[in-house]
Scaffold this motif. Structure first.
Motif, PDB file in Angstrom:
ATOM      1  N   LEU A 137       1.033   4.144  -3.046  1.00 25.90           N
ATOM      2  CA  LEU A 137       0.693   5.561  -2.919  1.00 25.90           C
ATOM      3  C   LEU A 137       1.838   6.459  -3.389  1.00 25.90           C
ATOM      4  CD1 LEU A 137      -1.102   5.499   0.563  1.00 25.90           C
ATOM      5  CD2 LEU A 137      -2.157   5.694  -1.704  1.00 25.90           C
ATOM      6  N   LEU A 174       0.809  -1.213   0.000  1.00 28.62           N
ATOM      7  CA  LEU A 174       0.000   0.000   0.000  1.00 28.62           C
ATOM      8  C   LEU A 174       0.845   1.267   0.000  1.00 28.62           C
ATOM      9  CD1 LEU A 174      -2.863   1.100   0.062  1.00 28.62           C
ATOM     10  CD2 LEU A 174      -2.793   0.999   2.562  1.00 28.62           C
ATOM     11  N   VAL A 175       1.849   1.319   0.868  1.00 30.54           N
ATOM     12  CA  VAL A 175       2.691   2.523   0.946  1.00 30.54           C
ATOM     13  C   VAL A 175       3.445   2.770  -0.367  1.00 30.54           C
ATOM     14  CG1 VAL A 175       4.611   3.630   2.160  1.00 30.54           C
ATOM     15  CG2 VAL A 175       2.888   2.352   3.455  1.00 30.54           C
ATOM     16  N   THR A 184       2.355   6.107  -7.274  1.00 31.73           N
ATOM     17  CA  THR A 184       1.251   6.722  -8.021  1.00 31.73           C
ATOM     18  C   THR A 184       1.364   8.239  -8.029  1.00 31.73           C
ATOM     19  OG1 THR A 184      -0.225   4.877  -7.454  1.00 31.73           O
ATOM     20  CG2 THR A 184      -1.251   6.926  -8.200  1.00 31.73           C
ATOM     21  N   ILE A 185       1.584   8.819  -6.864  1.00 30.86           N
ATOM     22  CA  ILE A 185       1.675  10.286  -6.762  1.00 30.86           C
ATOM     23  C   ILE A 185       2.852  10.820  -7.577  1.00 30.86           C
ATOM     24  CG2 ILE A 185       2.119  12.207  -5.182  1.00 30.86           C
ATOM     25  CD1 ILE A 185       0.599  10.592  -3.038  1.00 30.86           C
TER      26      ILE A 185
END
Length: 413
Positions: free
Chosen positions: A254, A250-251, A257-258
């Motif tokens: 994120l 998950l980390v 993606t950003i």
């Protein structure tokens, strides 16, 4: 939780539910709604003595069977392609022509970590859950020996942590190179790249030390050995395994993606700006020279940026489905099934889906070679040199690279 809780908190249901078949089940009932109790009893071959109100015998677990077969037969293909591809990629990025680039250092480290993941994680899990499905009489007892199982578990955790965060590090490096090129001259150097890779390696080796410490070998009712979490530290292992799963999935998702959104936005802005930009000078020779340097630099930057976008896209595409299905299965089986009526057919259906998503997740460790080949001209050329041994062409390529490197200084990607 039972002592059969395994690595990442997801081995428990996989190992337990895969250890029984519907043929040896009776339509008996139990007083507990916790699916873990039923599966644990089945693992110990006590299924006939269980009583469970909210379970019904499934008619035909087609999805489970197909998902398991998908996992069993495709995983060896992934292993062969991945080991060959990552070995070749490591060779290319460590070659004289490419090892001078900072981006090559990240990709070489990523190839090495993917290679170790395939050996210590994918191969071991396939031996435990794949080959025994085809040949039930096959026993991989050596994987469950005390000491050996902890070492394998530790190495699998380290390699997966490395693979995820090396992609993150490469993304950060590309973000700085594209969005903050002036800072890159001081931040993204060869020495800083080596330090970052070393720090990631040390962190991965340190943060997952808990796993071998909190694990051990236990025996089922029939004497079968299982390498899993220490039953005295079930809750601690679950919390740390959950944190580990979030940290490597998950980390990074994120962050990647950003930063990729910012990189693409910057590339679109730069491209639009260059369309309206012309260099005016009276010296035609300098104009040609400037255009050659600019073209060489732009191609290299664009190629490594495309490699990043491709690698990070498939990293997300292959990781997120598996993580999502696992979360759904764990939450549903551990909590929701205690209050709702659940059929074993439904459980096996989602187990089949999990096996399919798990196999797709494994592809993350074998696809990078193809992504490098599709998006990188320099990578393809170097692969060709490795196979054809065209020394003259290789020499010309090195000379061209050195000339460009002299002009561009540290602007090489």
């Amino acid at each position: 939780m039972h002592p059969t809780m395994g690595e990442n908190g997801l081995q428990d249901i996989e190992a337990l539910s895969s250890s029984f078949t519907t043929d040896n089940m009776t339509q008996t009932e139990c007083s507990s709604g916790d699916i873990y109790d039923l599966l644990f009893n089945m693992l110990n071959k006590n299924g006939q003595n269980s009583t469970c109100d909210n379970f019904q015998k499934p008619s035909d677990p087609v999805t489970y069977r197909d998902g398991r077969l998908f996992y069993v037969f495709l995983t060896p293909v992934i292993l062969i392609i991945g080991i060959l591809g990552n070995s070749l990629s490591l060779n290319v990025f460590m070659s004289k022509n490419m090892r001078g680039m900072c981006a090559s250092a990240y990709l070489a480290a990523l190839s090495a970590s993917d290679l170790s993941t395939l050996i210590f994680y994918v191969t071991v899990e396939w031996l435990r859950r794949g080959i025994v499905y085809i040949y039930p009489e096959t026993k991989m007892a050596f994987l469950e020996y005390n000491g050996f199982c902890q070492i394998l578990m530790y190495l699998s955790y380290v390699s997966r942590f490395l693979s995820s965060w090396l992609v993150v590090a490469f993304t950060v490096e590309r973000y700085i190179g594209v969005c903050h090129p002036l800072r890159r001259r001081h931040i993204c150097t060869k020495s800083s790249t080596r330090r970052i890779i070393t720090v990631i390696c040390l962190l991965s080796c340190t943060l997952v030390l808990y796993k071998p410490i909190l694990s051990g070998v236990y025996y089922s009712a029939d004497g079968t050995q299982y390498c899993t979490s220490n039953k005295r530290y079930d809750f601690t292992s679950f919390v740390l395994d959950s944190a580990f799963a979030v940290t490597i999935t998950l980390v990074p998702f994120l962050i990647i993606t950003i930063l990729n959104i910012l990189i693409v936005r910057k590339l679109m802005y730069t491209n639009k700006r260059q369309q309206h930009y012309t260099v005016r000078t009276n010296n035609i020779r300098n104009v040609k020279s400037a255009n050659i340097i600019r073209t060489e630099e732009s191609i290299i930057k664009l190629e490594f940026t495309l490699i990043l976008l491709a690698v990070s896209f498939f990293f997300i595409a292959f990781n997120v489905p598996y993580f999502t299905i696992w979360c759904r299965n764990f939450i549903y089986n551990k909590y929701i099934s205690q209050t709702d009526s659940v059929s074993l057919e439904d459980i096996e259906y989602w187990q089949g889906i999990l096996y399919i998503s798990r196999t797709i997740f494994y592809m993350n460790y074998c696809i990078n070679f193809f992504l490098y080949s599709i998006t990188g001209t320099y990578f393809r050329r170097e692969v060709k040199f490795l196979f054809t041994l065209k020394r003259q062409a290789s020499y010309e390529f090195r000379q061209s690279s050195r000339n460009a490197n002299t002009k561009l200084a540290v602007s090489w990607v």
